[in-house]
Design a protein around this motif. Structure first.
Motif, mmCIF file in Angstrom:
data_model
loop_
_atom_site.group_PDB
_atom_site.id
_atom_site.type_symbol
_atom_site.label_atom_id
_atom_site.label_comp_id
_atom_site.label_asym_id
_atom_site.label_seq_id
_atom_site.Cartn_x
_atom_site.Cartn_y
_atom_site.Cartn_z
ATOM 1 N N VAL A 64 3.685 4.954 8.282
ATOM 2 C CA VAL A 64 2.829 3.974 7.622
ATOM 3 C C VAL A 64 3.717 3.007 6.836
ATOM 4 O O VAL A 64 4.620 3.422 6.114
ATOM 5 C CB VAL A 64 1.818 4.661 6.680
ATOM 6 N N HIS A 65 3.455 1.700 6.979
ATOM 7 C CA HIS A 65 4.204 0.659 6.289
ATOM 8 C C HIS A 65 3.268 -0.017 5.288
ATOM 9 O O HIS A 65 2.235 -0.575 5.671
ATOM 10 C CB HIS A 65 4.737 -0.365 7.292
ATOM 11 N N ILE A 66 3.624 0.069 4.002
ATOM 12 C CA ILE A 66 2.820 -0.533 2.934
ATOM 13 C C ILE A 66 3.685 -1.580 2.245
ATOM 14 O O ILE A 66 4.804 -1.284 1.819
ATOM 15 C CB ILE A 66 2.377 0.535 1.914
ATOM 16 N N TRP A 67 3.155 -2.807 2.113
ATOM 17 C CA TRP A 67 3.990 -3.830 1.492
ATOM 18 C C TRP A 67 3.143 -4.888 0.804
ATOM 19 O O TRP A 67 1.925 -4.962 0.984
ATOM 20 C CB TRP A 67 4.923 -4.464 2.529
ATOM 21 N N LEU A 86 7.986 9.360 7.110
ATOM 22 C CA LEU A 86 8.333 8.016 7.568
ATOM 23 C C LEU A 86 7.390 6.960 7.002
ATOM 24 O O LEU A 86 6.882 6.097 7.717
ATOM 25 C CB LEU A 86 8.333 7.958 9.102
ATOM 26 N N VAL A 87 7.142 7.048 5.706
ATOM 27 C CA VAL A 87 6.337 6.037 5.036
ATOM 28 C C VAL A 87 7.290 5.064 4.342
ATOM 29 O O VAL A 87 8.210 5.474 3.624
ATOM 30 C CB VAL A 87 5.367 6.675 4.025
ATOM 31 N N TYR A 88 7.061 3.772 4.549
ATOM 32 C CA TYR A 88 7.950 2.716 4.050
ATOM 33 C C TYR A 88 7.147 1.799 3.144
ATOM 34 O O TYR A 88 6.167 1.189 3.570
ATOM 35 C CB TYR A 88 8.518 1.944 5.240
ATOM 36 N N VAL A 89 7.541 1.739 1.867
ATOM 37 C CA VAL A 89 6.873 0.861 0.901
ATOM 38 C C VAL A 89 7.860 -0.207 0.463
ATOM 39 O O VAL A 89 8.973 0.113 0.020
ATOM 40 C CB VAL A 89 6.363 1.652 -0.319
ATOM 41 N N ARG A 90 7.446 -1.465 0.558
ATOM 42 C CA ARG A 90 8.364 -2.565 0.263
ATOM 43 C C ARG A 90 7.638 -3.726 -0.413
ATOM 44 O O ARG A 90 6.494 -4.032 -0.102
ATOM 45 C CB ARG A 90 9.022 -3.057 1.562
ATOM 46 N N CYS A 92 6.335 -4.399 -3.391
ATOM 47 C CA CYS A 92 5.147 -4.255 -4.231
ATOM 48 C C CYS A 92 5.553 -4.514 -5.680
ATOM 49 O O CYS A 92 6.676 -4.231 -6.077
ATOM 50 C CB CYS A 92 4.539 -2.863 -4.081
ATOM 51 N N SER A 93 4.620 -5.025 -6.484
ATOM 52 C CA SER A 93 4.946 -5.358 -7.868
ATOM 53 C C SER A 93 5.013 -4.127 -8.772
ATOM 54 O O SER A 93 5.597 -4.183 -9.847
ATOM 55 C CB SER A 93 3.912 -6.345 -8.421
ATOM 56 N N GLY A 94 4.395 -3.018 -8.364
ATOM 57 C CA GLY A 94 4.428 -1.783 -9.140
ATOM 58 C C GLY A 94 5.497 -0.843 -8.654
ATOM 59 O O GLY A 94 6.567 -1.258 -8.182
ATOM 60 N N ASN A 95 5.229 0.465 -8.748
ATOM 61 C CA ASN A 95 6.123 1.476 -8.201
ATOM 62 C C ASN A 95 5.941 1.576 -6.688
ATOM 63 O O ASN A 95 4.854 1.319 -6.168
ATOM 64 C CB ASN A 95 5.818 2.836 -8.840
ATOM 65 N N GLY A 96 6.989 1.986 -6.007
ATOM 66 C CA GLY A 96 6.842 2.198 -4.572
ATOM 67 C C GLY A 96 5.922 3.368 -4.282
ATOM 68 O O GLY A 96 4.893 3.230 -3.639
ATOM 69 N N PHE A 97 6.296 4.556 -4.783
ATOM 70 C CA PHE A 97 5.513 5.779 -4.597
ATOM 71 C C PHE A 97 5.213 6.379 -5.975
ATOM 72 O O PHE A 97 6.111 6.497 -6.811
ATOM 73 C CB PHE A 97 6.283 6.820 -3.781
ATOM 74 N N ALA A 98 3.974 6.779 -6.198
ATOM 75 C CA ALA A 98 3.574 7.501 -7.411
ATOM 76 C C ALA A 98 2.692 8.666 -6.964
ATOM 77 O O ALA A 98 1.470 8.602 -7.031
ATOM 78 C CB ALA A 98 2.827 6.583 -8.371
ATOM 79 N N ILE A 109 10.998 5.651 2.455
ATOM 80 C CA ILE A 109 11.851 4.611 1.893
ATOM 81 C C ILE A 109 11.032 3.740 0.954
ATOM 82 O O ILE A 109 9.925 3.317 1.281
ATOM 83 C CB ILE A 109 12.472 3.739 3.004
ATOM 84 N N SER A 110 11.608 3.469 -0.213
ATOM 85 C CA SER A 110 11.003 2.565 -1.188
ATOM 86 C C SER A 110 11.998 1.452 -1.471
ATOM 87 O O SER A 110 13.113 1.724 -1.926
ATOM 88 C CB SER A 110 10.650 3.321 -2.467
#
Length: 277
Positions: A64-67, A86-90, A92-98, A109-110
């Protein structure tokens, strides 16, 4: 959402699977609200009032790709056995993962987020081969942050913090953290402002890592120190290396103002010198 009813009374979403999805938070057009990319709510079936003899919920995210979110990229709430692969967060104005309690993250990956790459405020999270890079660009923040986790075990295995604007790892008012991994050229907000590892009121944690600053000769050397140990940090075990890739003499392994009292540690440099206590 899949709902499971355990005893005719309690019900909750259970075993939700999301795979091969890209979520665009469209943050430039979001003016209010939390603005999270994906929020997973997980509460155990059979609550404490009935003996808490059931099981925690499981949600699974794969590829999953969250951006581009106004808030956090991934946010977990409640108690769970969430599994992220394999979750990729890119961007974002807040935290990548919480994540919420009892979340497992593998190969996640954050990157390039406004605050921390991974912010852990709940116990018993497990991270394996995860990477945080270029995070903390809005407010200088760590690649990995553990904040106010007083019980349970939080385990990081083969994780890497690279080029974050704050420290690579920050453990704050927390205990029972076991981190094994690498710290590469963090403190990008200001050279020498942040160490690879920052301990604040941290107790009974184990940190094993390789610290390297890869700037060329002449700098600026961003990650100048391996560790800072602030007051009320006791019972920690530290075993690290500290080096600059150009093989020049690195800055002090232990950041000025630190206290090593009632902690055990050793930090070696490529020149054979270092610090131990």
């Amino acid at each position: 959402v899949g709902t499971y009813v355990s005893n005719g009374t309690d019900s909750n979403a259970h075993r939700v699977h999301l795979e091969a999805v890209r979520l665009d938070g469209n943050r430039s057009n979001q003016t209010a609200g939390l603005g999270r990319g994906l929020q997973a709510n997980s509460n155990p079936l059979w609550a404490a009032s009935t003996g808490d003899t059931g099981w925690d919920m499981l949600h699974r995210l794969v590829n999953v790709h969250i951006w581009n979110c106004r808030g956090d990229g991934f946010y977990g709430e409640g108690r769970s056995e969430n599994d992220l692969l394999l979750v990729y967060v890119r961007e974002c104005s807040g935290n990548g993962f919480a994540p919420s309690t009892d979340t497992q993250m593998t190969l996640c990956i954050s990157a390039v987020n406004g605050l921390s790459g991974f912010k852990i405020t709940n116990p018993s999270n497990r991270l394996d081969a995860c990477k945080a890079w270029w995070n903390g660009q809005i407010t200088p923040s760590p690649g990995f942050q553990v904040n106010d986790v007083k019980y349970g075990a939080t385990v990081f295995s083969s994780c890497e913090a690279q080029d974050n604007w704050g420290p690579g790892l920050s453990i704050e008012s927390s205990q029972g953290v076991n981190f094994q991994g690498g710290f590469d050229s963090n403190s990008r907000s200001s050279a020498g402002a942040w160490p690879a590892v920052d301990l604040w009121d941290a107790r009974g944690n184990i940190i094993t890592g390789t610290c390297v600053e890869r700037r060329t000769t002449g700098g600026p050397y961003f990650q100048q120190n391996a560790i800072r140990i602030r007051s009320n940090s006791v019972g920690n075990w530290v075993h690290m290396t500290h080096a600059y890739m150009d093989q020049s003499t690195p800055g002090s392994a232990v950041m000025s103002g630190s206290t090593t009292t009632n902690n055990r540690g050793s930090i070696a440099t490529i020149s054979g010198t270092g610090a131990s206590w």
